[in-house]
Design a protein around this motif. Structure first.
Motif, PDB file in Angstrom:
ATOM      1  N   HIS A   1      48.589 -22.106  62.804  1.00  0.00           N
ATOM      2  CA  HIS A   1      49.042 -23.360  62.206  1.00  0.00           C
ATOM      3  C   HIS A   1      50.409 -23.263  61.520  1.00  0.00           C
ATOM      4  N   SER A   2      51.074 -22.127  61.664  1.00  0.00           N
ATOM      5  CA  SER A   2      52.426 -21.984  61.105  1.00  0.00           C
ATOM      6  C   SER A   2      53.473 -22.356  62.148  1.00  0.00           C
ATOM      7  N   ASP A   3      54.576 -22.939  61.689  1.00  0.00           N
ATOM      8  CA  ASP A   3      55.691 -23.246  62.587  1.00  0.00           C
ATOM      9  C   ASP A   3      56.979 -23.235  61.772  1.00  0.00           C
ATOM     10  N   ASP A   4      58.050 -23.733  62.332  1.00  0.00           N
ATOM     11  CA  ASP A   4      59.337 -23.696  61.642  1.00  0.00           C
ATOM     12  C   ASP A   4      59.379 -24.587  60.402  1.00  0.00           C
ATOM     13  N   GLU A   5      58.495 -25.562  60.336  1.00  0.00           N
ATOM     14  CA  GLU A   5      58.492 -26.493  59.208  1.00  0.00           C
ATOM     15  C   GLU A   5      57.526 -26.077  58.101  1.00  0.00           C
TER      16      GLU A   5
ATOM     17  N   THR B   1      43.465 -33.827  49.792  1.00  0.00           N
ATOM     18  CA  THR B   1      44.023 -33.328  48.535  1.00  0.00           C
ATOM     19  C   THR B   1      45.226 -32.421  48.747  1.00  0.00           C
ATOM     20  N   VAL B   2      45.419 -31.932  49.956  1.00  0.00           N
ATOM     21  CA  VAL B   2      46.523 -31.003  50.231  1.00  0.00           C
ATOM     22  C   VAL B   2      47.853 -31.638  49.827  1.00  0.00           C
ATOM     23  N   GLY B   3      48.690 -30.864  49.128  1.00  0.00           N
ATOM     24  CA  GLY B   3      50.002 -31.349  48.725  1.00  0.00           C
ATOM     25  C   GLY B   3      50.016 -32.178  47.463  1.00  0.00           C
ATOM     26  N   GLU B   4      48.889 -32.261  46.755  1.00  0.00           N
ATOM     27  CA  GLU B   4      48.862 -33.012  45.495  1.00  0.00           C
ATOM     28  C   GLU B   4      49.550 -32.248  44.366  1.00  0.00           C
ATOM     29  N   ALA B   5      49.654 -30.930  44.503  1.00  0.00           N
ATOM     30  CA  ALA B   5      50.341 -30.109  43.494  1.00  0.00           C
ATOM     31  C   ALA B   5      50.938 -28.900  44.197  1.00  0.00           C
ATOM     32  N   TRP B   6      51.987 -28.321  43.591  1.00  0.00           N
ATOM     33  CA  TRP B   6      52.637 -27.197  44.236  1.00  0.00           C
ATOM     34  C   TRP B   6      53.416 -26.364  43.230  1.00  0.00           C
ATOM     35  N   THR B   7      53.839 -25.189  43.695  1.00  0.00           N
ATOM     36  CA  THR B   7      54.702 -24.280  42.940  1.00  0.00           C
ATOM     37  C   THR B   7      56.050 -24.267  43.642  1.00  0.00           C
ATOM     38  N   GLU B   8      57.109 -24.546  42.917  1.00  0.00           N
ATOM     39  CA  GLU B   8      58.423 -24.713  43.533  1.00  0.00           C
ATOM     40  C   GLU B   8      59.363 -23.576  43.126  1.00  0.00           C
ATOM     41  N   PHE B   9      59.846 -22.847  44.128  1.00  0.00           N
ATOM     42  CA  PHE B   9      60.785 -21.750  43.920  1.00  0.00           C
ATOM     43  C   PHE B   9      62.172 -22.173  44.388  1.00  0.00           C
ATOM     44  N   ASP B  10      63.206 -21.698  43.716  1.00  0.00           N
ATOM     45  CA  ASP B  10      64.565 -21.898  44.198  1.00  0.00           C
ATOM     46  C   ASP B  10      64.785 -21.064  45.453  1.00  0.00           C
ATOM     47  N   GLY B  11      65.599 -21.598  46.355  1.00  0.00           N
ATOM     48  CA  GLY B  11      65.956 -20.853  47.553  1.00  0.00           C
ATOM     49  C   GLY B  11      64.941 -21.003  48.667  1.00  0.00           C
TER      50      GLY B  11
ATOM     51  N   ARG C   1      66.465 -23.505  53.077  1.00  0.00           N
ATOM     52  CA  ARG C   1      66.172 -24.572  52.123  1.00  0.00           C
ATOM     53  C   ARG C   1      66.816 -24.244  50.787  1.00  0.00           C
ATOM     54  N   SER C   2      67.095 -25.271  49.995  1.00  0.00           N
ATOM     55  CA  SER C   2      67.591 -25.042  48.640  1.00  0.00           C
ATOM     56  C   SER C   2      66.448 -24.716  47.688  1.00  0.00           C
ATOM     57  N   ARG C   3      65.239 -25.080  48.077  1.00  0.00           N
ATOM     58  CA  ARG C   3      64.044 -24.790  47.289  1.00  0.00           C
ATOM     59  C   ARG C   3      62.844 -24.777  48.227  1.00  0.00           C
ATOM     60  N   THR C   4      61.795 -24.123  47.800  1.00  0.00           N
ATOM     61  CA  THR C   4      60.597 -24.001  48.628  1.00  0.00           C
ATOM     62  C   THR C   4      59.384 -24.441  47.827  1.00  0.00           C
ATOM     63  N   ARG C   5      58.663 -25.396  48.378  1.00  0.00           N
ATOM     64  CA  ARG C   5      57.458 -25.914  47.735  1.00  0.00           C
ATOM     65  C   ARG C   5      56.226 -25.246  48.339  1.00  0.00           C
TER      66      ARG C   5
END
Length: 263
Positions: A50-54, A167-177, A3-7
């Motif tokens: 509950h983890s997978d490739d996505e 509420t899941v996904g209403e806010a996040w921390t976004e890293f490059d890469g 990914r170009s960024r990770t949320r």
């Protein structure tokens, strides 16, 4: 997956198939899963399932230090060994240091459950991030959290703090890469890499936050504590047999939790 960024939704309490689906729908790449009063091995099993490739689910613990009425919450990622609730703050921090875990401060300055600005300043070098946006909190509370992070020179992070599935996904921390697994997410926080804190907007977002805030009335009552501590052998109490007495000398309830309940 590159990914170009990770949320990263950096703190959620709920996890099931519907949570995973909603996280993916909202473009979240990783969830930090830290349910209350649940031991680390159980959290790890659920995260793996509950983890997978996505979507990566990162096992974590929100450890309660101090007693119920004056507890200080710490969100801890990258633990190798379980750490119980209701031990002293210093004992908890020493254990996190020993395990080289990433230690984050959720909802700073909030009520009697959070680290205060002076406490964060005093321990700043041992803390890897301070939450600057929490969907559950009100705007003035999030503004105060940002000021605390700035004044103590700590990186920020954002989360939905979802106790309710919607509420899941209403806010996040976004890293490059690309952060491709749980270890990579932990490293990003531990190494204090640059990030951006982002949240959804609009009326729906605010209403979702207000619903979560209302849920606090249940989350922070002695009635709930009484149920949790009824037997004195709940999963994350230091007295639980799973800890083999390793934390007995730093437990804040050495005489038994029943002695500390309000009369």
């Amino acid at each position: 997956m590159t990914r170009s960024r990770t949320r990263v939704d950096a703190h959620v309490k709920v996890l099931d198939d519907s949570v995973v689906s909603l996280a993916k729908e909202r473009g979240i790449d990783a969830l930090v899963y830290a349910p209350h009063f649940t031991r680390l091995p159980t959290i790890r099993k659920r995260a793996t399932r509950h983890s997978d490739d996505e979507l990566t689910v990162v096992p974590a613990r929100e450890v309660f230090t101090g007693d119920w009425g004056n507890r200080r919450h710490l969100l801890v990622l990258g633990l190798t060994d379980p750490v119980p609730d209701y031990i002293t703050f210093e004992a908890a921090m020493a254990e996190f240091d020993r395990q080289n875990a990433a230690v984050l401060v959720p909802h700073p300055g909030f009520a009697t459950i959070s680290l205060t600005r002076p406490e964060i300043a005093a321990h700043a070098t041992r803390l890897d991030a301070v939450e600057t946006y929490n969907t559950k909190l009100l705007p003035h509370q999030n503004a105060r959290a940002r000021r605390i992070a700035e004044s103590t020179d700590r990186p920020g992070f954002g989360s939905s703090y979802a106790h309710l599935r919607g509420t899941v996904g209403e806010a996040w921390t976004e890293f490059d890469g690309s952060l491709d697994d749980a270890d990579a997410v932990v490293d990003a926080f531990r190494e204090r890499r640059p990030r951006t804190v982002v949240h959804r907007g609009g009326l729906g977002h605010r209403l979702r936050g207000l619903v979560e805030f209302a849920h606090l009335a249940y989350e922070n009552t002695w009635t709930k504590a009484d149920r949790l501590f009824l037997s004195g052998d709940e999963p994350t109490l230091p007295s639980n047999v799973a800890y083999e007495g390793r934390f007995d000398d730093v437990s804040v309830y050495a005489g038994g939790i029943a002695d500390y309940r309000p009369k």
